[in-house]
Design a protein around this motif. Structure first.
Motif, PDB file in Angstrom:
ATOM      1  N   LEU A  48      22.439  22.006  29.136  1.00  0.00           N
ATOM      2  CA  LEU A  48      22.594  23.263  29.866  1.00  0.00           C
ATOM      3  C   LEU A  48      22.697  23.040  31.374  1.00  0.00           C
ATOM      4  O   LEU A  48      23.326  23.824  32.083  1.00  0.00           O
ATOM      5  N   PHE A  49      22.104  21.964  31.869  1.00  0.00           N
ATOM      6  CA  PHE A  49      22.304  21.593  33.276  1.00  0.00           C
ATOM      7  C   PHE A  49      23.778  21.238  33.498  1.00  0.00           C
ATOM      8  O   PHE A  49      24.385  21.650  34.499  1.00  0.00           O
ATOM      9  N   GLY A  50      24.343  20.497  32.544  1.00  0.00           N
ATOM     10  CA  GLY A  50      25.771  20.178  32.614  1.00  0.00           C
ATOM     11  C   GLY A  50      26.623  21.421  32.570  1.00  0.00           C
ATOM     12  O   GLY A  50      27.627  21.542  33.283  1.00  0.00           O
ATOM     13  N   MET A  51      26.229  22.393  31.724  1.00  0.00           N
ATOM     14  CA  MET A  51      26.953  23.659  31.667  1.00  0.00           C
ATOM     15  C   MET A  51      26.903  24.352  33.026  1.00  0.00           C
ATOM     16  O   MET A  51      27.914  24.876  33.521  1.00  0.00           O
ATOM     17  N   GLY A  52      25.738  24.348  33.645  1.00  0.00           N
ATOM     18  CA  GLY A  52      25.585  24.966  34.960  1.00  0.00           C
ATOM     19  C   GLY A  52      26.444  24.301  36.017  1.00  0.00           C
ATOM     20  O   GLY A  52      27.001  24.962  36.902  1.00  0.00           O
ATOM     21  N   VAL A 170      16.672  26.725  29.276  1.00  0.00           N
ATOM     22  CA  VAL A 170      17.928  27.463  29.460  1.00  0.00           C
ATOM     23  C   VAL A 170      18.112  27.885  30.909  1.00  0.00           C
ATOM     24  O   VAL A 170      19.012  27.399  31.610  1.00  0.00           O
ATOM     25  N   LEU A 171      17.301  28.810  31.381  1.00  0.00           N
ATOM     26  CA  LEU A 171      17.531  29.407  32.700  1.00  0.00           C
ATOM     27  C   LEU A 171      17.418  28.399  33.842  1.00  0.00           C
ATOM     28  O   LEU A 171      18.284  28.334  34.715  1.00  0.00           O
ATOM     29  N   ILE A 172      16.346  27.622  33.842  1.00  0.00           N
ATOM     30  CA  ILE A 172      16.123  26.686  34.952  1.00  0.00           C
ATOM     31  C   ILE A 172      17.228  25.629  35.029  1.00  0.00           C
ATOM     32  O   ILE A 172      17.798  25.405  36.107  1.00  0.00           O
ATOM     33  N   PRO A 173      17.584  24.950  33.920  1.00  0.00           N
ATOM     34  CA  PRO A 173      18.666  23.958  34.005  1.00  0.00           C
ATOM     35  C   PRO A 173      20.013  24.556  34.413  1.00  0.00           C
ATOM     36  O   PRO A 173      20.739  23.959  35.211  1.00  0.00           O
ATOM     37  N   VAL A 174      20.363  25.734  33.855  1.00  0.00           N
ATOM     38  CA  VAL A 174      21.628  26.368  34.228  1.00  0.00           C
ATOM     39  C   VAL A 174      21.631  26.709  35.717  1.00  0.00           C
ATOM     40  O   VAL A 174      22.613  26.450  36.430  1.00  0.00           O
ATOM     41  N   ALA A 175      20.521  27.282  36.200  1.00  0.00           N
ATOM     42  CA  ALA A 175      20.421  27.640  37.622  1.00  0.00           C
ATOM     43  C   ALA A 175      20.539  26.404  38.513  1.00  0.00           C
ATOM     44  O   ALA A 175      21.246  26.418  39.530  1.00  0.00           O
TER      45      ALA A 175
END
Length: 344
Positions: A48-52, A170-175
């Motif tokens: 999800l960090f990669g998605m962000g 979810v939220l923290i890695p995407v942000a």
């Protein structure tokens, strides 16, 4: 970096087969992935960090510019798939932790694989990505809420644990990914080419952990009904997603044309099964069997999505339906004109 891209392309092409072979290996040799059981949340955070990192402020502006279709698509996803899960549990008389696992994967946001399938079928990828983003950002709130409403009759739902885990993975890695993209801009593009491969490897590790942790129960009498349940869940999601988008076309034809109908079909029917497996292993740590439906779903929806996208492209080519068609309907008159042109 060119070799990484080649590996990523190869892995994307053969991903479903690799998943099956990897699952078989972990079934017979569970020690292959058991070491990672305590780290599955970190692997999902990497995904999800990669998605962000692939997102920009423009992606969020797109949500503001055309909110109706994304909100409608996200609402459809969070209505259809959870309710289908409950219905299938009732029809197949699933109880306890297996029912919780089926409902959990039904309550997850749409999966990133749907973006690929939408692209392959010539659907509206921008809409697909936007619905996926919005449903993912809503996941920390929607998953605990839906699980509490729909699965509490089977077992006590750790709502707080689900919420905190969802925020963490979810939220923290995407942000953080969006922040990195915003700060470093074009420099990030040099790294993002490797992200598909990194994400797919992380998904493989999560699947390996679930299979290894449940290898004694994976294909037992207790779990025998899960395969038909998962298949029906996914296929019914496609069907209802498509019918829903057809209905929305009658209400708002400008926004729900053929390409958008394809996007919503995949967005409704495909789940973020990696998130489902991670939440199951974290929130229901003493019952890893809860993660089995997510693992089955991960393998199956890649197969069904590939088949559906291939069929859609061939169907459109056969009948001369353009990607920007309003409804995708085959008009007899148009067909006759094309046949006449060929004969001439």
């Amino acid at each position: 970096m060119a070799k990484v891209q080649q590996f990523s392309s190869w892995l994307t092409k053969w991903f479903t087969l690799v998943v099956v072979l990897w699952a078989i290996l972990n079934f017979f040799e569970p020690q292959t992935s058991l070491w990672a059981k305590s780290y599955v949340n970190y692997f999902l955070s990497i995904i999800l960090f990669g998605m962000g990192m692939t997102l920009s402020i423009e992606d969020f502006k797109r949500i503001i510019r055309m909110p109706l279709m994304m909100i409608v698509g996200t609402v459809a996803h969070y209505l259809i798939m959870p309710l289908l899960a409950v219905l299938l549990c009732w029809i197949f008389r699933l109880n306890g932790m297996l029912a919780v696992g089926v409902i959990l994967v039904g309550c997850c946001p749409s999966g990133t694989s749907s973006n690929v399938m939408s692209f392959l079928s010539k659907g509206d990828v921008a809409l697909d990505v936007s619905i996926g983003l919005l449903s993912t950002l809503c996941a920390p709130f929607m998953v605990p809420l839906l699980m509490s409403a729909l699965a509490s009759s089977y077992v006590q739902i750790p709502v707080e644990k689900l919420f905190l885990t969802s925020v963490q993975v979810v939220l923290i890695p995407v942000a953080l990914g969006v922040i990195v993209h915003t700060i470093f801009g074009k420099h990030v593009q040099k790294v993002t080419v490797a992200l598909p491969a990194v994400s797919q490897v992380a998904i493989l590790i999560i699947i390996g952990v679930v299979v290894a942790a449940n290898n004694a129960k994976l294909f037992s009498a207790e779990t025998a009904l899960l395969l038909p349940v998962v298949m029906l869940h996914n296929l019914s999601g496609y069907t209802l997603g498509f019918l829903f988008s057809k209905l929305m076309y009658k209400i708002y034809p400008k926004g729900f044309r053929y390409a958008q109908q394809k996007a919503i079909t995949f967005e409704v029917g495909m789940q973020d099964s990696a998130l489902g497996a991670t939440l199951a292993l974290q929130a229901f740590a003493t019952n890893p069997i809860v993660a089995i439906p997510s693992t089955f779903f991960s393998v199956w929806h890649n197969i069904s999505g590939s088949v559906l996208s291939t069929w859609w492209v061939r169907h459109d080519a056969k009948h001369g339906i353009e990607a920007d068609s309003e409804t995708g309907t085959i008009h007899r008159g148009t067909k006759q004109v094309k046949l006449g042109a060929v004969q001439a």
